[in-house]
Design an enzyme around this catalytic site. Structure first.
Site, PDB file in Angstrom:
ATOM      1  N   ASN A  89     -41.518  16.450 -51.784  1.00  0.00           N
ATOM      2  CA  ASN A  89     -40.246  16.528 -51.252  1.00  0.00           C
ATOM      3  C   ASN A  89     -40.522  18.389 -51.614  1.00  0.00           C
ATOM      4  O   ASN A  89     -39.551  18.686 -50.761  1.00  0.00           O
ATOM      5  CB  ASN A  89     -39.342  15.895 -51.668  1.00  0.00           C
ATOM      6  N   VAL A  97     -36.822  22.769 -50.058  1.00  0.00           N
ATOM      7  CA  VAL A  97     -36.705  20.859 -50.797  1.00  0.00           C
ATOM      8  C   VAL A  97     -36.385  20.700 -49.155  1.00  0.00           C
ATOM      9  O   VAL A  97     -35.259  20.692 -48.254  1.00  0.00           O
ATOM     10  CB  VAL A  97     -35.902  20.876 -51.396  1.00  0.00           C
ATOM     11  N   CYS A  98     -36.891  19.113 -49.318  1.00  0.00           N
ATOM     12  CA  CYS A  98     -36.536  17.703 -47.586  1.00  0.00           C
ATOM     13  C   CYS A  98     -36.067  16.806 -49.270  1.00  0.00           C
ATOM     14  O   CYS A  98     -37.107  16.048 -49.188  1.00  0.00           O
ATOM     15  CB  CYS A  98     -38.014  17.971 -46.942  1.00  0.00           C
ATOM     16  N   LEU A  99     -35.341  15.977 -48.754  1.00  0.00           N
ATOM     17  CA  LEU A  99     -34.360  15.556 -49.209  1.00  0.00           C
ATOM     18  C   LEU A  99     -33.451  15.228 -48.499  1.00  0.00           C
ATOM     19  O   LEU A  99     -32.476  15.581 -47.988  1.00  0.00           O
ATOM     20  CB  LEU A  99     -33.876  15.864 -51.036  1.00  0.00           C
ATOM     21  N   ASN A 103     -30.366  17.056 -46.385  1.00  0.00           N
ATOM     22  CA  ASN A 103     -30.492  16.884 -44.847  1.00  0.00           C
ATOM     23  C   ASN A 103     -29.810  15.715 -44.261  1.00  0.00           C
ATOM     24  O   ASN A 103     -28.697  15.651 -44.059  1.00  0.00           O
ATOM     25  CB  ASN A 103     -32.453  17.072 -44.513  1.00  0.00           C
TER      26      ASN A 103
END
Length: 120
Positions: A89, A97-99, A103
């Site tokens: 992630n 950070v891609c959560l 998002n």
């Protein structure tokens, strides 16, 4: 002071009074670093994690950069790791950070302590 400004200030004060170390980047309250410790030997509140004897992040100190948009809390913050970290992630190059909690499923009901808890 508008409602988003009051909320930003209140959330930041709560964060600073918690066990996170907060370092302001500029004079404003929109950009700051948060330092937190990696996993320890203590028992996790997630029982399945107690079965893992070692984490490569054990004993580490992590630093993330948080940028709050003008529309916070109605718009989600931008969060990225400053330290190099390898996780599905986290973008390897930028540290972003891609959560979904940050998002897609962001809600003004989330506070800074809520979304930072996912890193512990």
């Amino acid at each position: 002071m508008s409602s988003p400004s009051k909320r930003r200030e209140m959330d930041l004060m709560k964060l600073m009074m918690s066990d996170y170390k907060v370092e302001m980047i500029n004079d404003g309250m929109q950009e700051f670093y948060v330092h937190f410790n990696g996993p320890s030997d203590s028992k996790s509140s997630y029982p399945y994690l107690n079965q893992i004897p070692f984490s490569p992040y054990h004993g580490g100190v992590w630093k993330i950069r948080v940028e709050l948009p003008d529309a916070y809390p109605y718009k989600s913050p931008s969060i990225g790791f400053i330290n190099k970290i390898y996780h599905p992630n986290v973008d390897e190059m930028s540290g972003s950070v891609c959560l979904d909690v940050i998002n897609q499923t962001w809600s003004p009901m989330f506070g800074k302590r809520s979304y930072l808890a996912v890193f512990r």
